[in-house]
Motif scaffolding. Structure first.
Motif, PDB file in Angstrom:
ATOM      1  N   PHE A   1      39.796  24.073  49.553  1.00 27.45           N
ATOM      2  CA  PHE A   1      40.469  24.393  48.299  1.00 27.45           C
ATOM      3  C   PHE A   1      40.167  25.843  47.940  1.00 27.45           C
ATOM      4  N   ARG A   2      41.156  26.498  47.300  1.00 24.46           N
ATOM      5  CA  ARG A   2      41.071  27.923  46.995  1.00 24.46           C
ATOM      6  C   ARG A   2      40.682  28.168  45.534  1.00 24.46           C
ATOM      7  N   LEU A   3      40.206  29.362  45.287  1.00 21.17           N
ATOM      8  CA  LEU A   3      39.770  29.796  43.967  1.00 21.17           C
ATOM      9  C   LEU A   3      40.965  30.256  43.143  1.00 21.17           C
ATOM     10  N   GLY A   4      41.336  29.473  42.123  1.00 19.36           N
ATOM     11  CA  GLY A   4      42.486  29.790  41.285  1.00 19.36           C
ATOM     12  C   GLY A   4      42.127  30.504  40.003  1.00 19.36           C
ATOM     13  N   ALA A   5      40.899  30.283  39.518  1.00 18.02           N
ATOM     14  CA  ALA A   5      40.461  30.944  38.285  1.00 18.02           C
ATOM     15  C   ALA A   5      38.946  30.969  38.228  1.00 18.02           C
ATOM     16  N   ILE A   6      38.439  32.021  37.594  1.00 19.30           N
ATOM     17  CA  ILE A   6      37.005  32.190  37.344  1.00 19.30           C
ATOM     18  C   ILE A   6      36.851  32.421  35.851  1.00 19.30           C
ATOM     19  N   ILE A   7      36.033  31.604  35.198  1.00 19.26           N
ATOM     20  CA  ILE A   7      35.833  31.733  33.757  1.00 19.26           C
ATOM     21  C   ILE A   7      34.362  32.022  33.480  1.00 19.26           C
ATOM     22  N   GLU A   8      34.105  33.130  32.811  1.00 24.48           N
ATOM     23  CA  GLU A   8      32.733  33.476  32.444  1.00 24.48           C
ATOM     24  C   GLU A   8      32.212  32.482  31.406  1.00 24.48           C
TER      25      GLU A   8
ATOM     26  N   ILE B   1      34.062  40.941  40.345  1.00 26.97           N
ATOM     27  CA  ILE B   1      32.625  41.161  40.441  1.00 26.97           C
ATOM     28  C   ILE B   1      31.908  40.122  39.577  1.00 26.97           C
ATOM     29  N   LEU B   2      31.084  39.294  40.221  1.00 30.29           N
ATOM     30  CA  LEU B   2      30.283  38.304  39.507  1.00 30.29           C
ATOM     31  C   LEU B   2      28.908  38.886  39.229  1.00 30.29           C
ATOM     32  N   GLN B   3      28.433  38.721  38.013  1.00 35.19           N
ATOM     33  CA  GLN B   3      27.101  39.183  37.655  1.00 35.19           C
ATOM     34  C   GLN B   3      26.057  38.224  38.208  1.00 35.19           C
ATOM     35  N   GLY B   4      24.894  38.768  38.557  1.00 35.52           N
ATOM     36  CA  GLY B   4      23.795  37.927  39.008  1.00 35.52           C
ATOM     37  C   GLY B   4      23.225  37.117  37.858  1.00 35.52           C
ATOM     38  N   ASN B   5      22.680  35.972  38.187  1.00 31.50           N
ATOM     39  CA  ASN B   5      22.054  35.076  37.201  1.00 31.50           C
ATOM     40  C   ASN B   5      22.994  34.700  36.066  1.00 31.50           C
ATOM     41  N   LYS B   6      24.242  34.466  36.400  1.00 32.70           N
ATOM     42  CA  LYS B   6      25.228  34.103  35.380  1.00 32.70           C
ATOM     43  C   LYS B   6      26.093  32.958  35.905  1.00 32.70           C
ATOM     44  N   PRO B   7      26.360  31.960  35.054  1.00 33.49           N
ATOM     45  CA  PRO B   7      27.224  30.862  35.479  1.00 33.49           C
ATOM     46  C   PRO B   7      28.700  31.157  35.206  1.00 33.49           C
ATOM     47  N   TYR B   8      29.543  30.602  36.053  1.00 31.45           N
ATOM     48  CA  TYR B   8      30.987  30.707  35.912  1.00 31.45           C
ATOM     49  C   TYR B   8      31.588  29.329  36.180  1.00 31.45           C
ATOM     50  N   LEU B   9      32.613  28.975  35.439  1.00 31.06           N
ATOM     51  CA  LEU B   9      33.406  27.811  35.819  1.00 31.06           C
ATOM     52  C   LEU B   9      34.500  28.320  36.731  1.00 31.06           C
ATOM     53  N   VAL B  10      34.736  27.613  37.822  1.00 36.16           N
ATOM     54  CA  VAL B  10      35.788  27.998  38.755  1.00 36.16           C
ATOM     55  C   VAL B  10      36.755  26.833  38.915  1.00 36.16           C
ATOM     56  N   LEU B  11      38.040  27.170  38.942  1.00 39.74           N
ATOM     57  CA  LEU B  11      39.091  26.172  39.037  1.00 39.74           C
ATOM     58  C   LEU B  11      39.809  26.309  40.365  1.00 39.74           C
ATOM     59  N   SER B  12      40.167  25.188  40.950  1.00 40.72           N
ATOM     60  CA  SER B  12      40.894  25.202  42.222  1.00 40.72           C
ATOM     61  C   SER B  12      42.372  25.496  41.992  1.00 40.72           C
TER      62      SER B  12
ATOM     63  N   LEU C   1      40.545  20.935  40.029  1.00 44.54           N
ATOM     64  CA  LEU C   1      39.108  20.707  40.071  1.00 44.54           C
ATOM     65  C   LEU C   1      38.386  21.840  39.362  1.00 44.54           C
ATOM     66  N   THR C   2      37.356  21.500  38.620  1.00 41.76           N
ATOM     67  CA  THR C   2      36.518  22.478  37.925  1.00 41.76           C
ATOM     68  C   THR C   2      35.093  22.317  38.429  1.00 41.76           C
ATOM     69  N   ASN C   3      34.478  23.414  38.836  1.00 42.48           N
ATOM     70  CA  ASN C   3      33.100  23.403  39.336  1.00 42.48           C
ATOM     71  C   ASN C   3      32.327  24.548  38.713  1.00 42.48           C
ATOM     72  N   LEU C   4      31.023  24.540  38.905  1.00 48.68           N
ATOM     73  CA  LEU C   4      30.156  25.592  38.395  1.00 48.68           C
ATOM     74  C   LEU C   4      29.747  26.487  39.554  1.00 48.68           C
ATOM     75  N   LEU C   5      30.027  27.774  39.435  1.00 52.69           N
ATOM     76  CA  LEU C   5      29.630  28.767  40.436  1.00 52.69           C
ATOM     77  C   LEU C   5      28.550  29.633  39.818  1.00 52.69           C
ATOM     78  N   TYR C   6      27.450  29.767  40.531  1.00 44.38           N
ATOM     79  CA  TYR C   6      26.330  30.562  40.041  1.00 44.38           C
ATOM     80  C   TYR C   6      26.033  31.636  41.076  1.00 44.38           C
ATOM     81  N   SER C   7      26.146  32.886  40.654  1.00 45.32           N
ATOM     82  CA  SER C   7      25.864  34.015  41.533  1.00 45.32           C
ATOM     83  C   SER C   7      24.403  34.411  41.347  1.00 45.32           C
ATOM     84  N   ILE C   8      23.626  34.321  42.384  1.00 45.83           N
ATOM     85  CA  ILE C   8      22.188  34.601  42.274  1.00 45.83           C
ATOM     86  C   ILE C   8      21.927  36.093  42.104  1.00 45.83           C
TER      87      ILE C   8
END
Length: 191
Positions: A36-43, A93-104, A145-152
């Motif tokens: 599945f592909r990344l359709g949206a990134i929500i801070e 650009i994803l910030q480190g130590n920050k959560p994002y919701l990502v949608l398929s 689908l909605t998931n949590l993406l965390y960039s370390i």
């Protein structure tokens, strides 16, 4: 439970619309699942609260939403600071130590005898040092689908890239998501 093969999945996708909004079955189908592909990134700027009583729950506070062009409606109904529409392949650009919701990009239409499990694609942690928190999809679930993406460490990721794989399982009986007491996310509702 039996994991459905590529051949079975292709037939269910083409004949029963098990998955919609895909770009290419040739590229996305794997021997035992579908990417599945990344359709949206929500801070996510501030966490919500989880309570026993749904009436006392508080929604998270969101920042910007980076959305693949054509999928802007995916963030309808949630409050974000700004919607930024991007062409496929545009880096975010994803910030480190920050959560994002990502949608398929893709949506599922699981019948009453199939459920699915989501797994991270290894390139997310091998190259991007990211963690993707996923769940499983119940029989009868329909939607994105909605998931949590965390960039370390912080990373650059292109909108539209493949981020997770779904494996579909045949159940030994028929069930349905809407038979549960709570069906909060049917249709792809984010929060």
């Amino acid at each position: 439970m039996t994991v459905l093969s590529r051949t079975t999945l292709e037939k269910l996708i083409l004949e029963k619309k098990l998955v919609e909004n895909y770009k290419s079955l040739e590229e996305q189908l794997t021997p035992n699942g579908m990417d599945f592909r990344l359709g949206a990134i929500i801070e996510v700027e501030k966490s919500g609260t989880i309570t026993i009583s749904k009436e006392r729950m508080k929604k998270p506070i969101f920042g910007k939403a980076y959305v693949l062009k054509g999928f802007e409606h995916y963030v309808d109904g949630i409050e974000v600071k700004e919607i930024i529409s991007l062409d496929e392949g545009t880096p975010v650009i994803l910030q480190g130590n920050k959560p994002y919701l990502v949608l398929s990009c893709e949506t599922v239409n699981t019948p009453e005898d199939i459920q699915f499990k989501l797994e991270i694609r290894s390139s997310l942690f091998r190259f991007g040092n990211c963690i993707l928190e996923t769940g499983f999809g119940e029989a009868g679930y329909r939607g994105k689908l909605t998931n949590l993406l965390y960039s370390i460490l912080g990373t650059e990721i292109e909108i539209g890239v493949r981020v997770c794989q779904l494996a579909f399982y045949q159940l030994d009986g028929k069930e349905h998501y809407e038979k549960q007491k709570q069906t909060n996310y049917q249709g792809g509702k984010i929060v």
